[in-house]
Structures are given as C-alpha cells and as structure tokens.
Design an enzyme around this catalytic site. Structure first.
Site, PDB file in Angstrom:
ATOM      1  N   LYS A 217       0.817  -1.218   0.000  1.00 50.05           N
ATOM      2  CA  LYS A 217       0.000   0.000   0.000  1.00 50.05           C
ATOM      3  C   LYS A 217       0.852   1.269   0.000  1.00 50.05           C
ATOM      4  CE  LYS A 217      -4.150  -2.217   1.443  1.00 50.05           C
ATOM      5  NZ  LYS A 217      -3.612  -3.607   1.515  1.00 50.05           N
TER       6      LYS A 217
HETATM    7  C1  LIG Z   1      -4.162  -4.685   0.792  1.00 55.03           C
HETATM    8  C2  LIG Z   1      -3.349  -5.918   0.621  1.00 55.03           C
HETATM    9  C3  LIG Z   1      -3.679  -6.899  -0.354  1.00 55.03           C
HETATM   10  C4  LIG Z   1      -4.900  -6.813  -1.237  1.00 55.03           C
HETATM   11  O1  LIG Z   1      -4.811  -5.771  -2.169  1.00 55.03           O
HETATM   12  P1  LIG Z   1      -6.130  -5.242  -2.923  1.00 55.03           P
HETATM   13  O2  LIG Z   1      -5.714  -4.055  -3.688  1.00 55.03           O
HETATM   14  O3  LIG Z   1      -7.116  -4.913  -1.815  1.00 55.03           O
HETATM   15  O4  LIG Z   1      -6.621  -6.354  -3.782  1.00 55.03           O
HETATM   16  C5  LIG Z   1      -2.837  -7.999  -0.487  1.00 55.03           C
HETATM   17  N1  LIG Z   1      -1.756  -8.156   0.297  1.00 55.03           N
HETATM   18  C6  LIG Z   1      -1.409  -7.254   1.253  1.00 55.03           C
HETATM   19  C7  LIG Z   1      -0.218  -7.507   2.096  1.00 55.03           C
HETATM   20  C8  LIG Z   1      -2.186  -6.103   1.438  1.00 55.03           C
HETATM   21  O5  LIG Z   1      -1.840  -5.215   2.394  1.00 55.03           O
END
Ligand SMILES: *Cc1c(COP(=O)(O)O)cnc(C)c1O
Length: 466
Positions: free
Chosen positions: A112
């Site tokens: 993120k």
């Molecule tokens: C948020 C997250 C995901 C999922 O990503 P999306 O964009 O919601 O599909 C997968 N792995 C980790 C470690 C995350 O923090």
C-alpha cells in the site's frame, strides 16, 4: 483527462477533484472517461528510467494538466526516494519462467505504500494550491492505517485520525501506527471490533455538520489516484522482461481488487499482458465469480492473510463498468441488486469477457503454509502469506512461453508467526525498523461511542489548525 462515475449520475471531474473526493457523489467510483494509449515506441522510451521518473511519465496522462509535470516528477521523486531499495520494486527470479516483484520496500513494509506515499504528497500539493486543509479519518484492522499514517505524517495541509480496534491488531501493525510522533497524526484505540471502527467512521461521514466543520476526507482503496499510482510497477516489470516485444502475465494476491485493477489498467493502456491471475484465501468471492459467475457475499472468515479477508471487493465495480461497456445505469442497477440480494447479477456476455482474461486460484491456510515451506525449500525465498498465495496462483496458471510475475505484497517480517509455523524461521525486521519494539507509542483509548470520538477528532483538528 476527464473522469466519470461508474454509476453515471455524478458530474464529470478532473484529477484533483477525483483525488480529493474519493467516492463520486452518486455513490459510484470515478474512472477515466477514455483510456490513454501508449504505443510500442512510448513503452520503449520508458526502458531503463529510474522508477520515480518512469512512474511520473506513466501517470502523466491521468493527471492531465491539473498538476504541472515538473511538480509530479518532484512528488514521485520524494515519494519513492524514501524506499529501502534503490530499484524501489525489485524483481527476483524464483523459477525458470517465474519472477516475483517486491512491492514492500516502503516505510510500512506492505504494497500500500507504493500508492500512499505519493497520495499523501498529492493531497498536500493540491490543498496547498487551493489554500485548504482536510482531516482524514479512517478505520483499520492493520495495514491500511499504517500506510495512510506514514503517507500523511508531517504533511502541512492534512491531519489524520485513524481508529483501530483496541487490543485486536498485531503488535507490529499497532506499533507501525502508534510510534509515528508527527503532530498531525492521532491514533484512537477504540474499545470494540474493527466493524465498530468502520461503523464509527461511516457515522462521522454521515454527520453532515461534523463532516463540513472538520472537512473530513478519506484515502481508502476506492480513491482513483491509488489505482493510478499502482500502474507504473506493472509497466516496470513488463519492460524488464521484454515488453513491448514480449507478452507477460501477472499473478496478484487480491482483496479489494485495487492492485489487480491497476494491472488491468496497464493492459488497457496497451501493455502486452496476456493473462491476469487472482489469488484468494478462503474468502474467495472473486474466484467463485470467475469460475462460475457466482459473485455472492458470504461471511468473512479470518485467515493467515488478513489483508485479503474481505466480503466484497470494492474496486470490482470499476471492472464491471468496463465489462458493461461504460453503461452507468446498468452498473448502478447491478450494484443495487447486489446490495439488496447479496448476489451480483452479471450478464453472461460481460462475465465471459472477464473470464477470458482473468484466472483465479484459491488457497486455504494449510495450503498457504505448505506453499511458504515449499518455496523456502526450493529457492530459499521467504514469502509472506499473501505473497505465497500469489506465487501458488502463478504456478497453477503458468504458461510455458509467457513470463509470469507474482506480486509480493508484504514483507515476511510482518507475519512472523505464520512464517515460523511454516519454516521454523522468524524473519527479522529490516534495519531501519529494527528498533520498532523499543520505540515510544502514543495513542488514546476511547469507547466505541460517536459523540466521544467526534469530540476527540474536533479537539485534535482544531489544535492543529490553530
Ligand atoms: C491490501 C493488501 C492486499 C490486497 O490488495 P487489494 O488491492 O485490496 O486487492 C494484499 N496483500 C497485502 C499484504 C495487502 O496489504
């Protein structure tokens, strides 16, 4: 670049409006009115550029003329300059035709940061131009909150208040939020569950007077700018493996569908992506959709990959709008029936279009641990539970001639218990976070009560605005 709502009833907006609004006024999500197209020469011109410069060039058409390109270049430079690896998102070969791209070298060790580090700076720039401030509020069960806090800490125009359920996040996750000492950051530990936190945030947004007074804003995963900031790393991976002269495929561990939607967008812009593979844990609404056109809500079950424990993938609405050929009224009606009946009635022709490009793969907790163990034994690589699901999905859907890149979304040190269970190894935090467990924490415990929490937010935002 103009943006329209997936539900067809909100005014057309430009990039900065979409950035600050998050959700469109009709309850829909903003999407580009038309997709920028890069031809082979455009892709080739990006080869070999430093990540930040490449990212600015890929995002340029989405930003349009709302932010000068030189400013966008500077903000990308600052956002990615703080990452713990000079390549920003390095790639590692795991097998003869399989790579992983590590998206976790940002300040909170999860993917993120790739979008949030830029988003915080975009907010600050745009608000500065407009001489405004906002108060960002959000609820988190872990990763999103820390990425948002790191993105906003020390920004001039933004105060941020994050609610987390007291005593119900992992220690790493809590400390990543509560040890940030910037004066514009407030952590509220709510005596309740994550659902209580989410309901309280929704209630604050529904309180029109409070919302106006505090100038509330959100940086959640439906913000278009987050998707846009995730497109460049797909471009980087494809270029490194021979695009535009060679097709590639991506495997993405998926929750809210934001990350894989960015891969879809890169393809829509002309990147030669042959296949998109979605990895899910047992909360596999997307797998059920792709294999059987069954998008039905089930209760969320906790797993070893908590960032994928979702009931509804909010960004899927953007793909739906594309599958329905930009028909906002049709999208709105499908979404309304989904809310009312718990099952999304996707027309057969639209479903076929999705099923032609995407593949899906589900792995339960036992399978996830087995994959972490297998991978470590085969190559020495330590993949966190989310990443392991993506890698297993990549292997299940491999194509002998198309290179496959599995996106690594979290550092294994964020999930030490699962890693130890699978391999016997407890991965350590990278050096710049090694003292996380010794740092001072700052947070306020509050009851799950709207009036009490609004009072805290008001006192905090006013003190900072003064
Ligand atoms: C948020 C997250 C995901 C999922 O990503 P999306 O964009 O919601 O599909 C997968 N792995 C980790 C470690 C995350 O923090």
């Amino acid at each position: 670049m103009r943006y329209v709502s997936t539900r067809g009833r909100a005014p057309v907006a430009d990039f900065t409006e979409v950035l600050l609004a998050g959700l469109a006024g009709d309850g829909g999500l903003y999407v580009p009115e038309s997709w920028p197209q890069f031809v082979d020469a455009d892709w080739r011109a990006l080869r070999g550029l430093p990540y930040a410069e490449m990212a600015a060039r890929v995002m340029r058409p989405f930003v349009g003329d709302t932010i000068p390109f030189a400013v966008l270049q500077r903000l990308c430079g600052e956002a990615y300059g703080g990452f713990g690896h000079p390549a920003v998102a390095p790639m590692i070969q795991l097998d003869s035709n399989l790579w992983t791209m590590e998206l976790f070298h940002g300040p909170t060790l999860a993917f993120k940061d790739m979008a949030m580090q830029l988003l915080g700076r975009l907010f600050d720039h745009v608000l500065g131009e407009q001489d405004r401030r906002v108060t960002i509020v959000g609820a988190t069960s872990g990763d999103t909150g820390s990425a948002a806090i790191e993105a906003c800490a020390g920004r001039e125009r933004v105060d941020i208040v994050i609610l987390h359920p007291h005593g119900r996040t992992s220690e790493v996750q809590r400390r990543q939020m509560t040890t940030v000492m910037a004066p514009n950051v407030s952590n509220l530990a709510v005596e309740g569950t994550f659902d209580d936190c989410q309901d309280l945030v929704k209630a604050m947004f529904s309180d029109a007077a409070f919302r106006g007074e505090m100038k509330l804003s959100a940086v959640n995963s439906i913000n278009w700018a987050r998707v846009a900031a995730q497109i460049p790393y797909y471009v980087a991976a494809a270029l490194a493996l021979g695009a535009p002269d060679r097709e590639v495929a991506f495997a993405v561990p998926t929750g809210n569908f934001g990350n894989v939607l960015a891969a879809w967008a890169a393809r829509r812009m002309g990147l030669p992506v042959k296949r998109l593979v979605i990895g899910s844990n047992r909360n596999n609404i997307l797998s059920r959709f792709l294999t059987a056109n069954d998008m039905s809500m089930l209760p969320v079950e906790p797993s070893l990959s908590p960032s994928m424990d979702i009931q509804v993938s909010s960004n899927f609405e953007r793909l739906l709008f594309e599958l329905l050929e930009h028909d906002g009224a049709a999208t709105a009606s499908v979404m309304a029936r989904f809310r009312a009946e718990g099952k999304m009635p996707v027309p057969e022709a639209a479903w076929r279009r999705a099923a032609g490009l995407f593949r899906a793969f589900t792995l339960d907790d036992a399978g996830t641990l087995a994959e972490i163990r297998r991978l470590h034994a085969a190559s020495g690589y330590l993949a966190d539970p989310h990443t392991a699901i993506g890698i297993a999905a990549a292997r299940a859907c491999a194509d002998p001639v198309v290179p496959m890149i599995a996106m690594a979304t979290a550092h294994p040190a964020k999930f030490p218990d699962a890693m130890e269970m699978a391999t016997g190894i407890r991965p350590g935090l990278p050096a710049r976070l090694a003292d996380l467990y010794d740092r001072e924490e700052k947070y306020t415990v509050v009851p799950a009560d709207l009036a009490a929490i609004e009072a805290k937010v008001r006192a905090f935002a006013h003190r900072n605005a003064a």
